[in-house]
Design a protein around this motif. Structure first.
Motif, short mmCIF file in Angstrom:
data_model
loop_
_atom_site.label_atom_id
_atom_site.label_comp_id
_atom_site.label_asym_id
_atom_site.label_seq_id
_atom_site.Cartn_x
_atom_site.Cartn_y
_atom_site.Cartn_z
N ILE A 166 14.67 1.80 6.53
CA ILE A 166 14.21 2.58 5.37
C ILE A 166 13.42 1.67 4.42
N TYR A 167 13.98 0.50 4.11
CA TYR A 167 13.28 -0.43 3.22
C TYR A 167 11.93 -0.82 3.82
N GLU A 168 11.92 -1.21 5.10
CA GLU A 168 10.68 -1.63 5.75
C GLU A 168 9.64 -0.51 5.70
N SER A 169 10.07 0.72 5.93
CA SER A 169 9.14 1.85 5.92
C SER A 169 8.55 2.06 4.55
N VAL A 170 9.41 2.09 3.55
CA VAL A 170 8.93 2.29 2.18
C VAL A 170 8.05 1.11 1.76
N SER A 171 8.46 -0.11 2.10
CA SER A 171 7.67 -1.30 1.79
C SER A 171 6.30 -1.24 2.47
N ASP A 172 6.28 -0.86 3.75
CA ASP A 172 5.02 -0.76 4.48
C ASP A 172 4.12 0.30 3.85
N LEU A 173 4.68 1.45 3.52
CA LEU A 173 3.88 2.52 2.91
C LEU A 173 3.31 2.06 1.57
N TRP A 174 4.12 1.38 0.77
CA TRP A 174 3.67 0.88 -0.52
C TRP A 174 2.58 -0.17 -0.35
N THR A 175 2.77 -1.10 0.60
CA THR A 175 1.78 -2.15 0.84
C THR A 175 0.48 -1.55 1.34
N ILE A 176 0.55 -0.58 2.24
CA ILE A 176 -0.66 0.08 2.74
C ILE A 176 -1.39 0.74 1.58
N HIS A 177 -0.63 1.40 0.70
CA HIS A 177 -1.24 2.03 -0.47
C HIS A 177 -1.93 1.00 -1.36
N ARG A 178 -1.25 -0.13 -1.64
CA ARG A 178 -1.81 -1.17 -2.50
C ARG A 178 -3.06 -1.80 -1.87
N LEU A 179 -3.00 -2.09 -0.57
CA LEU A 179 -4.16 -2.69 0.10
C LEU A 179 -5.35 -1.73 0.11
N ALA A 180 -5.07 -0.44 0.35
CA ALA A 180 -6.15 0.55 0.34
C ALA A 180 -6.76 0.65 -1.06
N LYS A 181 -5.92 0.61 -2.08
CA LYS A 181 -6.41 0.67 -3.47
C LYS A 181 -7.24 -0.56 -3.80
N LEU A 182 -6.76 -1.74 -3.41
CA LEU A 182 -7.52 -2.96 -3.65
C LEU A 182 -8.84 -2.96 -2.88
N ALA A 183 -8.82 -2.45 -1.66
CA ALA A 183 -10.05 -2.39 -0.85
C ALA A 183 -11.05 -1.43 -1.49
N ARG A 184 -10.58 -0.30 -2.00
CA ARG A 184 -11.48 0.65 -2.66
C ARG A 184 -12.09 0.04 -3.92
N SER A 185 -11.30 -0.73 -4.65
CA SER A 185 -11.83 -1.33 -5.87
C SER A 185 -12.79 -2.47 -5.56
N ALA A 186 -12.76 -3.01 -4.33
CA ALA A 186 -13.66 -4.09 -3.95
C ALA A 186 -15.02 -3.57 -3.50
N VAL A 187 -15.15 -2.27 -3.33
CA VAL A 187 -16.43 -1.69 -2.91
C VAL A 187 -17.25 -1.37 -4.15
N VAL A 188 -18.40 -2.00 -4.26
CA VAL A 188 -19.28 -1.79 -5.41
C VAL A 188 -20.64 -1.32 -4.90
N GLU A 189 -21.07 -0.14 -5.33
CA GLU A 189 -22.36 0.43 -4.96
C GLU A 189 -22.59 0.38 -3.46
N GLY A 190 -21.58 0.73 -2.69
CA GLY A 190 -21.73 0.82 -1.23
C GLY A 190 -21.64 -0.51 -0.50
N GLU A 191 -21.52 -1.62 -1.21
CA GLU A 191 -21.40 -2.92 -0.57
C GLU A 191 -20.00 -3.45 -0.71
N ILE A 192 -19.50 -4.07 0.33
CA ILE A 192 -18.16 -4.64 0.30
C ILE A 192 -18.26 -6.07 -0.21
N ILE A 193 -17.46 -6.37 -1.22
CA ILE A 193 -17.43 -7.71 -1.80
C ILE A 193 -16.28 -8.48 -1.17
N ASP A 194 -16.56 -9.73 -0.76
CA ASP A 194 -15.48 -10.59 -0.25
C ASP A 194 -14.64 -11.06 -1.42
#
Length: 191
Positions: free
Chosen positions: A158-186
């Motif tokens: 249960i912990y691993e599942s919730v942790s994985d779902l939370w981490t996936i959410h955070r990584l997706a959010k960080l990845a979306r914020s790294a996209v500026v005007e259609g370009e991916i920033i390293d």
């Protein structure tokens, strides 16, 4: 590439949800869950063994090694169908390996969170280290806790599942914020 990442994300989410439901079942009904897992494993082994045996005697003549593996799997599967509790330690070991693998993957994601500048990356990291230790205990001494062990495995899943779902959410959010005007920033350390 974007579609591939989206597919990977949804695969990880579905796997996390499956672990979540398995964890809840192990926590609430440890003995019943164990028995069901034993029967499922026995049925899969029996079917796999029979498939290899039939393939050996089929039109395209399978290999002798396939026949031997088929006979061993079918025999073990039939034994497990007749005596399902006899393989519960094996199932505990398999669950322990699953916990170790998932914990190792989680550790990698924890380091990715650190690299991306997430300040509390160490909290899931510390918990994942404890999960790895428990997974090793389960593998090397599966009969130590019996029912309590299955419930603990349920809590960990249960912990691993919730942790994985939370981490996936955070990584997706960080990845979306790294996209500026259609370009991916390293994103580099310290930036």
């Amino acid at each position: 590439m974007r579609e591939l990442l989206k597919d990977i994300k949804w695969s990880l989410i579905l796997a996390s949800l499956l672990f979540l439901f398995l964890g809840i079942a192990l926590l609430i009904w440890p003995n019943t869950s164990n028995l069901i897992l034993c029967y499922i494993m026995a049925a899969v082994l029996t079917a796999y063994g029979l498939f290899n045996i039939l393939a050996y005697f089929g039109k395209e003549r399978g290999s002798l090694i396939g026949l031997i593996v088929g006979v061993i799997c079918a025999a073990f599967g039939v034994y497990a169908l007749v005596q399902p509790t006899g393989i519960s330690d094996i199932i505990s070991i398999i669950l322990g390996v699953a916990i170790l693998v998932d914990g190792a993957v989680s550790l990698r994601r924890d380091f990715e969170l650190r690299t991306m500048g997430f300040l509390q990356w160490w909290v899931p990291f510390a918990l994942d280290v404890l999960i790895l230790i428990f997974g090793a205990v389960v593998i090397f001494n599966p009969g130590l806790f019996a029912e309590l062990l299955l419930q603990m495995i349920g809590v960990i899943l249960i912990y691993e599942s919730v942790s994985d779902l939370w981490t996936i959410h955070r990584l997706a959010k960080l990845a979306r914020s790294a996209v500026v005007e259609g370009e991916i920033i390293d994103i580099q350390d310290g930036e």
